[in-house]
Design an enzyme around this catalytic site. Structure first.
Site, PDB file in Angstrom:
ATOM      1  N   SER A 120     121.519  43.582 137.626  1.00  0.00           N
ATOM      2  CA  SER A 120     120.959  43.715 136.263  1.00  0.00           C
ATOM      3  C   SER A 120     119.872  44.837 136.276  1.00  0.00           C
ATOM      4  CB  SER A 120     120.296  42.318 135.654  1.00  0.00           C
ATOM      5  OG  SER A 120     121.293  41.448 135.557  1.00  0.00           O
ATOM      6  N   HIS A 141     127.722  47.331 136.257  1.00  0.00           N
ATOM      7  CA  HIS A 141     127.145  46.096 135.742  1.00  0.00           C
ATOM      8  C   HIS A 141     127.867  45.743 134.522  1.00  0.00           C
ATOM      9  CE1 HIS A 141     123.365  44.828 133.229  1.00  0.00           C
ATOM     10  NE2 HIS A 141     123.665  43.938 133.780  1.00  0.00           N
ATOM     11  N   GLU A 153     128.345  48.930 132.452  1.00  0.00           N
ATOM     12  CA  GLU A 153     127.337  50.204 132.471  1.00  0.00           C
ATOM     13  C   GLU A 153     127.362  50.592 134.044  1.00  0.00           C
ATOM     14  OE1 GLU A 153     123.314  48.411 132.626  1.00  0.00           O
ATOM     15  OE2 GLU A 153     122.437  50.194 131.124  1.00  0.00           O
ATOM     16  N   ASN A 191     119.396  46.743 130.096  1.00  0.00           N
ATOM     17  CA  ASN A 191     118.255  45.810 130.267  1.00  0.00           C
ATOM     18  C   ASN A 191     116.598  46.404 130.031  1.00  0.00           C
ATOM     19  OD1 ASN A 191     119.344  43.186 130.664  1.00  0.00           O
ATOM     20  ND2 ASN A 191     120.060  43.999 132.413  1.00  0.00           N
TER      21      ASN A 191
HETATM   22  P1  NAI Z   1     124.643  32.669 139.301  1.00  0.00           P
HETATM   23  O1  NAI Z   1     123.166  32.053 139.786  1.00  0.00           O
HETATM   24  O2  NAI Z   1     125.437  31.902 138.461  1.00  0.00           O
HETATM   25  O3  NAI Z   1     125.617  33.097 140.583  1.00  0.00           O
HETATM   26  C1  NAI Z   1     125.085  33.497 141.874  1.00  0.00           C
HETATM   27  C2  NAI Z   1     126.060  33.114 143.099  1.00  0.00           C
HETATM   28  O4  NAI Z   1     125.737  33.648 144.280  1.00  0.00           O
HETATM   29  C3  NAI Z   1     125.852  31.724 143.211  1.00  0.00           C
HETATM   30  O5  NAI Z   1     127.176  30.878 143.296  1.00  0.00           O
HETATM   31  C4  NAI Z   1     125.164  31.572 144.889  1.00  0.00           C
HETATM   32  O6  NAI Z   1     125.746  30.547 145.572  1.00  0.00           O
HETATM   33  C5  NAI Z   1     125.836  33.053 145.512  1.00  0.00           C
HETATM   34  N1  NAI Z   1     124.936  33.592 146.441  1.00  0.00           N
HETATM   35  C6  NAI Z   1     123.819  33.452 146.565  1.00  0.00           C
HETATM   36  N2  NAI Z   1     123.279  34.160 147.509  1.00  0.00           N
HETATM   37  C7  NAI Z   1     124.559  34.727 147.985  1.00  0.00           C
HETATM   38  C8  NAI Z   1     124.779  35.325 149.344  1.00  0.00           C
HETATM   39  N3  NAI Z   1     123.639  35.817 150.254  1.00  0.00           N
HETATM   40  N4  NAI Z   1     125.927  35.573 149.864  1.00  0.00           N
HETATM   41  C9  NAI Z   1     127.106  35.161 149.059  1.00  0.00           C
HETATM   42  N5  NAI Z   1     126.882  34.548 147.557  1.00  0.00           N
HETATM   43  C10 NAI Z   1     125.356  34.128 147.603  1.00  0.00           C
HETATM   44  O7  NAI Z   1     124.186  34.289 138.919  1.00  0.00           O
HETATM   45  P2  NAI Z   1     124.716  35.212 137.928  1.00  0.00           P
HETATM   46  O8  NAI Z   1     124.333  34.993 136.509  1.00  0.00           O
HETATM   47  O9  NAI Z   1     126.239  35.238 138.101  1.00  0.00           O
HETATM   48  O10 NAI Z   1     124.198  36.652 138.426  1.00  0.00           O
HETATM   49  C11 NAI Z   1     124.494  37.426 139.680  1.00  0.00           C
HETATM   50  C12 NAI Z   1     124.179  38.656 139.426  1.00  0.00           C
HETATM   51  O11 NAI Z   1     124.709  39.282 138.311  1.00  0.00           O
HETATM   52  C13 NAI Z   1     122.755  38.666 139.573  1.00  0.00           C
HETATM   53  O12 NAI Z   1     122.620  40.192 140.330  1.00  0.00           O
HETATM   54  C14 NAI Z   1     122.412  39.178 138.064  1.00  0.00           C
HETATM   55  O13 NAI Z   1     121.375  39.897 137.831  1.00  0.00           O
HETATM   56  C15 NAI Z   1     123.482  39.809 137.619  1.00  0.00           C
HETATM   57  N6  NAI Z   1     123.901  39.852 136.299  1.00  0.00           N
HETATM   58  C16 NAI Z   1     123.744  38.644 135.701  1.00  0.00           C
HETATM   59  C17 NAI Z   1     124.168  38.560 134.391  1.00  0.00           C
HETATM   60  C18 NAI Z   1     123.977  37.363 133.377  1.00  0.00           C
HETATM   61  O14 NAI Z   1     123.635  37.246 132.183  1.00  0.00           O
HETATM   62  N7  NAI Z   1     123.601  35.911 134.044  1.00  0.00           N
HETATM   63  C19 NAI Z   1     124.534  39.736 133.331  1.00  0.00           C
HETATM   64  C20 NAI Z   1     124.949  40.801 134.110  1.00  0.00           C
HETATM   65  C21 NAI Z   1     124.490  40.831 135.479  1.00  0.00           C
END
Ligand code: NAI
Length: 292
Positions: A120, A141, A153, A191
């Site tokens: 993000s 993104h 993006e 963002n």
């Molecule tokens: P989330 O917390 O739902 O999922 C993250 C996942 O990554 C978890 O299942 C975790 O077990 C896994 N994980 C963590 N460290 C790891 C590693 N070293 N190797 C493999 N798996 C690992 O998070 P979310 O919301 O899906 O966000 C993920 C990314 O997407 C972040 O960078 C966030 O900034 C970005 N993002 C999030 C948005 C949102 O609305 N939540 C929108 C756009 C981008």
């Protein structure tokens, strides 16, 4: 750049599972990887249910939906991704953790593969520096939820090549998305503008100007936003919002980006938003009421 026929998605959380679904329903083989096996099971179930829903609504044929399910494979072994053409990383929003993953991926995936991050806010140039292929590293993104939201993006790092940009844009368009392009500065476009608004909504609540309901109603009905900023923060994840504000604060060097103490406190208390059942709002009783 040859046509992309396989992708690896790293991180099976709310974003990674949505991105994996998008790829599978668009005729691309997918490896979905996570270190947490429960997250993989949850993601697989949620993708299957979503595909079933698309089928029952007539938005996907029987043949296409069976094909999409077949194309999705889950793994907790990073080595399984060695032959993919394109990787999208969607793990925790931490520069250190992402860099370590990019460095490992660089050693595992074939030399022609593109490494994209769904970050993000974190610098693509710095993630690329952890690899031996900075010209093949890019930001891709997606918005939340990826299957529904129309935008991707794309962020060009300092060394991202034109070929990498074109291949990424082409992939996003195969997913039916409209692409915007940002240079690699903290928060990119969306963002950079959205998060200070969410942070200001927390300040408005923190300083007792109004209730959370009135803040959200004000922005929904007063500015025609589909969700209020506090409701949206819960949907995104308060941990993700806090990480982005910290990146903006450090990267843009202005105290106006300092995270609101109330946002920090919510995260310290584990109130991370909808995904944890509680954030600014409490979703647990609603879930109990509906038996979910
Ligand atoms: P989330 O917390 O739902 O999922 C993250 C996942 O990554 C978890 O299942 C975790 O077990 C896994 N994980 C963590 N460290 C790891 C590693 N070293 N190797 C493999 N798996 C690992 O998070 P979310 O919301 O899906 O966000 C993920 C990314 O997407 C972040 O960078 C966030 O900034 C970005 N993002 C999030 C948005 C949102 O609305 N939540 C929108 C756009 C981008």
């Amino acid at each position: 750049m040859a046509n992309i026929t396989s992708v690896g998605v790293i991180g099976a959380g709310q974003m990674g599972s949505g991105i994996a679904q998008l790829a599978a329903v668009n005729d691309i083989d997918v490896w979905l990887y996570d270190t947490d096996s429960e997250a993989l099971i949850k993601a697989q179930n949620s993708i299957s249910n979503n595909i079933q829903r698309l089928l029952s609504k007539g938005q996907l044929s029987q043949e296409k939906s069976a094909d999409a399910v077949r194309r999705l494979r889950c793994s907790s072994r990073l080595e399984d991704l060695h032959s993919v053409d394109f990787v999208v990383e969607a793990i925790v929003e931490s520069e250190q953790v992402k860099k370590s993953l990019f460095s490992n991926l660089d050693k595992i995936v074939k030399s022609s593969a593109i490494l994209a991050s769904n970050t993000s806010s974190i610098s693509i140039t710095r993630l690329a520096s952890a690899t031996s292929r900075p010209c093949q590293v890019i930001g891709m993104h997606f918005m939340n939820p990826p299957p529904i939201m129309k935008l991707v993006e794309i962020i060009r790092g300092a060394d991202t090549s034109e070929d990498t940009y074109c291949a990424t844009k082409c992939l996003a368009e195969r997913f039916g998305k409209t692409v915007i392009c940002s240079q690699d500065y903290s928060g990119f476009i969306v963002n950079r503008i959205l998060m200070p608004m969410i942070n200001e909504a927390f300040h408005t609540l923190y300083t007792g100007v109004a209730t959370k309901e009135d803040i959200d109603t004000g922005m929904k009905l007063g500015t025609n936003h589909p969700m209020g900023p506090l409701e949206l923060a819960d949907f995104i994840g308060l941990d993700v919002c806090l990480s982005i504000m910290k990146v903006l604060h450090v990267g843009l060097g202005d105290d106006k980006y300092a995270p609101c103490p109330l946002l920090v406190q919510c995260v310290d208390a584990g109130r991370l938003g909808k995904k944890r059942g509680i954030g600014v709002y409490d979703y647990r009783s609603a879930a109990a009421d509906t038996g979910k």
